[in-house]
Design an enzyme around this catalytic site. Structure first.
Site, PDB file in Angstrom:
ATOM      1  N   GLY A 159       7.410  14.164   0.083  1.00 35.27           N
ATOM      2  CA  GLY A 159       8.357  13.182   0.629  1.00 35.27           C
ATOM      3  C   GLY A 159       9.085  12.514  -0.528  1.00 35.27           C
ATOM      4  O   GLY A 159       9.202  13.078  -1.616  1.00 35.27           O
ATOM      5  N   ARG A 160       9.553  11.291  -0.277  1.00 40.88           N
ATOM      6  CA  ARG A 160      10.316  10.579  -1.309  1.00 40.88           C
ATOM      7  C   ARG A 160       9.533  10.458  -2.616  1.00 40.88           C
ATOM      8  O   ARG A 160      10.046  10.728  -3.693  1.00 40.88           O
ATOM      9  CB  ARG A 160      10.628   9.153  -0.840  1.00 40.88           C
ATOM     10  CG  ARG A 160      11.657   9.031   0.241  1.00 40.88           C
ATOM     11  CD  ARG A 160      11.934   7.522   0.415  1.00 40.88           C
ATOM     12  NE  ARG A 160      12.802   7.267   1.533  1.00 40.88           N
ATOM     13  CZ  ARG A 160      12.373   7.137   2.787  1.00 40.88           C
ATOM     14  NH1 ARG A 160      11.088   7.257   3.076  1.00 40.88           N
ATOM     15  NH2 ARG A 160      13.233   6.881   3.764  1.00 40.88           N
ATOM     16  N   ILE A 161       8.270  10.006  -2.500  1.00 39.48           N
ATOM     17  CA  ILE A 161       7.498   9.746  -3.725  1.00 39.48           C
ATOM     18  C   ILE A 161       7.137  11.067  -4.406  1.00 39.48           C
ATOM     19  O   ILE A 161       7.265  11.198  -5.633  1.00 39.48           O
ATOM     20  CB  ILE A 161       6.246   8.886  -3.417  1.00 39.48           C
ATOM     21  CG1 ILE A 161       6.678   7.509  -2.887  1.00 39.48           C
ATOM     22  CG2 ILE A 161       5.382   8.723  -4.667  1.00 39.48           C
ATOM     23  CD1 ILE A 161       5.548   6.611  -2.407  1.00 39.48           C
ATOM     24  N   ARG A 181       3.931  19.818   4.971  1.00 40.85           N
ATOM     25  CA  ARG A 181       3.911  20.406   6.320  1.00 40.85           C
ATOM     26  C   ARG A 181       4.994  21.465   6.465  1.00 40.85           C
ATOM     27  O   ARG A 181       4.819  22.479   7.096  1.00 40.85           O
ATOM     28  CB  ARG A 181       4.091  19.320   7.380  1.00 40.85           C
ATOM     29  CG  ARG A 181       2.792  18.607   7.698  1.00 40.85           C
ATOM     30  CD  ARG A 181       2.976  17.616   8.797  1.00 40.85           C
ATOM     31  NE  ARG A 181       3.893  16.549   8.370  1.00 40.85           N
ATOM     32  CZ  ARG A 181       4.078  15.425   9.045  1.00 40.85           C
ATOM     33  NH1 ARG A 181       3.444  15.208  10.159  1.00 40.85           N
ATOM     34  NH2 ARG A 181       4.907  14.506   8.604  1.00 40.85           N
ATOM     35  N   THR A 241      -2.135   8.292  -5.986  1.00 45.71           N
ATOM     36  CA  THR A 241      -1.496   6.977  -5.842  1.00 45.71           C
ATOM     37  C   THR A 241      -1.115   6.741  -4.375  1.00 45.71           C
ATOM     38  O   THR A 241      -0.318   5.852  -4.084  1.00 45.71           O
ATOM     39  CB  THR A 241      -0.210   6.877  -6.697  1.00 45.71           C
ATOM     40  OG1 THR A 241       0.623   8.008  -6.400  1.00 45.71           O
ATOM     41  CG2 THR A 241      -0.510   6.827  -8.174  1.00 45.71           C
ATOM     42  N   ARG A 243      -3.323   7.297  -0.761  1.00 47.54           N
ATOM     43  CA  ARG A 243      -4.393   6.607  -0.049  1.00 47.54           C
ATOM     44  C   ARG A 243      -5.726   7.278  -0.381  1.00 47.54           C
ATOM     45  O   ARG A 243      -5.823   8.511  -0.386  1.00 47.54           O
ATOM     46  CB  ARG A 243      -4.171   6.652   1.468  1.00 47.54           C
ATOM     47  CG  ARG A 243      -3.132   5.691   1.998  1.00 47.54           C
ATOM     48  CD  ARG A 243      -3.564   4.226   1.880  1.00 47.54           C
ATOM     49  NE  ARG A 243      -2.562   3.315   2.428  1.00 47.54           N
ATOM     50  CZ  ARG A 243      -1.554   2.780   1.732  1.00 47.54           C
ATOM     51  NH1 ARG A 243      -1.410   3.054   0.438  1.00 47.54           N
ATOM     52  NH2 ARG A 243      -0.706   1.956   2.315  1.00 47.54           N
ATOM     53  N   GLU A 272     -11.398   0.435  -0.069  1.00 52.27           N
ATOM     54  CA  GLU A 272     -10.945  -0.658  -0.943  1.00 52.27           C
ATOM     55  C   GLU A 272     -11.372  -2.009  -0.399  1.00 52.27           C
ATOM     56  O   GLU A 272     -11.333  -2.203   0.825  1.00 52.27           O
ATOM     57  CB  GLU A 272      -9.406  -0.623  -1.041  1.00 52.27           C
ATOM     58  CG  GLU A 272      -8.939   0.521  -1.888  1.00 52.27           C
ATOM     59  CD  GLU A 272      -7.418   0.584  -2.013  1.00 52.27           C
ATOM     60  OE1 GLU A 272      -6.751  -0.461  -1.835  1.00 52.27           O
ATOM     61  OE2 GLU A 272      -6.921   1.675  -2.299  1.00 52.27           O
ATOM     62  N   HIS A 290      -5.054  -0.399  -7.128  1.00 56.20           N
ATOM     63  CA  HIS A 290      -3.969  -0.267  -6.137  1.00 56.20           C
ATOM     64  C   HIS A 290      -2.735  -1.062  -6.576  1.00 56.20           C
ATOM     65  O   HIS A 290      -2.369  -2.060  -5.944  1.00 56.20           O
ATOM     66  CB  HIS A 290      -4.441  -0.717  -4.746  1.00 56.20           C
ATOM     67  CG  HIS A 290      -3.535  -0.226  -3.639  1.00 56.20           C
ATOM     68  ND1 HIS A 290      -3.989   0.071  -2.377  1.00 56.20           N
ATOM     69  CD2 HIS A 290      -2.193   0.022  -3.608  1.00 56.20           C
ATOM     70  CE1 HIS A 290      -2.968   0.475  -1.626  1.00 56.20           C
ATOM     71  NE2 HIS A 290      -1.868   0.448  -2.359  1.00 56.20           N
ATOM     72  N   GLY A 292       0.330   0.646  -7.601  1.00 54.65           N
ATOM     73  CA  GLY A 292       1.465   1.564  -7.706  1.00 54.65           C
ATOM     74  C   GLY A 292       2.806   0.894  -7.477  1.00 54.65           C
ATOM     75  O   GLY A 292       3.792   1.184  -8.152  1.00 54.65           O
TER      76      GLY A 292
END
Ligand code: 8YV
Length: 328
Positions: A159-161, A181, A241, A243, A272, A290, A292
């Site tokens: 995706g974007r990241i 996917r 980075t 989940r 977490e 956490h 990022g």
């Protein structure tokens, strides 16, 4: 007749400019001491609010949502990931959910690269030696890490990241491989010279650095299971980075401890803020809390997105970042 301002409950402290603007626009309840709310407090919040603004530390599940009052119409998450929210139940109760995509992409990708470099080149280990006053001089065979230039990066989730990570990685001389996917659009594949692996198993066995950049959904829970982690080459490193739930954290810790995986760079964890104690003892892991998206710019932009989503929704329009369950 004066129009009633919408009642907004914000669960955590937000950057000062965001809170100031919210005070101007809304009848807002802020959380000055920043203590995470209990499930009971979240239940009370949804019973009195028109809009709830939660964060990743708030679990908005069916139980909390069962307390929703008649006025609750919107949950405007401060964060891109929405695995903290039962979106289907919210929607079934007539509550719209929005998030904050796009504005934390570059910062999260930077942190991914930082973890790749820190893990492969033992940056934290080296810094700790110096800080402990234990640097006794250079040696030809001391503190050797692994070169990343010329290696293969396997991105899980394009995706974007994932794409922003791929762009950076190319500049560092890594070739880009990805599992998703579906294949990325042709223009993205062309730009990044990226190789699509329909089979995650096959990609894992053939890449040197693995980066997790997909959301946590029922379909991605423990996607990197013990069985899949065993497919990695022993010199491979794993970076996450996204989940923690996407990786079987205990299996990862065991394999890194046994030298079956060379190292790991983690910003997120399964439970977490708890971290598997086995991980904490390993020298070849880099563990971050956490962070990022933790830049002043990203957090202000996230707040701005929350405000735009609330304003648009309250003005009777479709909010720009509405989360559609079928997209998760
Ligand atoms: C945020 C994140 O800090 O946006 C996300 O999905 O994981 C983080 O970068 C957090 O979610 C804030 O709620």
């Amino acid at each position: 007749m004066a129009v009633r301002k919408p009642k907004i409950v914000v669960t955590r402290r937000l950057p000062e400019p965001v809170e100031t603007r919210m005070r101007e626009l809304f009848d807002v309840e802020l959380n000055a001491d920043d203590r995470p709310m209990t499930a009971e407090e979240l239940g009370e919040a949804v019973s009195r609010a028109d809009v709830l603004v939660p964060t990743v530390t708030d679990r908005i599940d069916a139980r909390v949502l069962s307390r929703a009052g008649p006025d609750l119409k919107l949950i405007a998450n401060f964060g891109a990931g929405v695995d903290n929210i039962d979106v289907a139940t919210a929607n079934a109760r007539g509550v719209t959910v929005t998030n904050t995509p796009g504005v934390l992409t570059e910062d999260t990708a930077d942190m991914t690269m930082a973890l790749i470099l820190a893990t492969a080149r033992r940056v934290v280990e080296g810094a700790n030696v110096v800080q402990a006053g234990e640097f006794r001089g250079w040696s030809p065979t001391w503190m050797m890490g692994r070169r990343i230039w010329g290696k293969r990066l396997g991105i899980i989730g394009m995706g974007r990241i994932g794409q922003a990570v791929a762009r950076r990685a190319r500049a560092f001389g890594l070739s880009v491989h990805y599992h998703n996917r579906k294949p990325a659009p042709a223009a993205v594949v062309d730009e990044l010279q990226a190789t699509y692996w329909e089979s995650l198993d096959q990609m894992l066995a053939r890449t040197d650095v693995i980066s997790v950049n997909c959301p946590h959904t029922p379909a991605t829970f423990h996607l990197l299971s013990a069985r899949r982690l065993k497919l990695l080459q022993s010199h491979a490193i794993v970076v996450n980075t996204a989940r923690g739930e996407v990786i079987d954290e205990s299996a990862l810790a065991n394999m890194v401890a046994r030298g079956e995986i060379a190292g790991a760079g983690l910003d997120v964890y399964e439970n977490e803020p708890a971290i598997n104690p086995k991980l904490m003892k390993l020298p070849n892991v880099v563990l971050l809390p956490h962070m990022g998206s933790a830049t002043v710019e990203a957090r202000i932009d996230m707040g701005e997105k929350v405000i735009v989503n609330i304003k648009t929704f309250m003005d009777g329009h479709r909010p720009p970042d509405r989360v559609i369950p079928s997209m998760l």
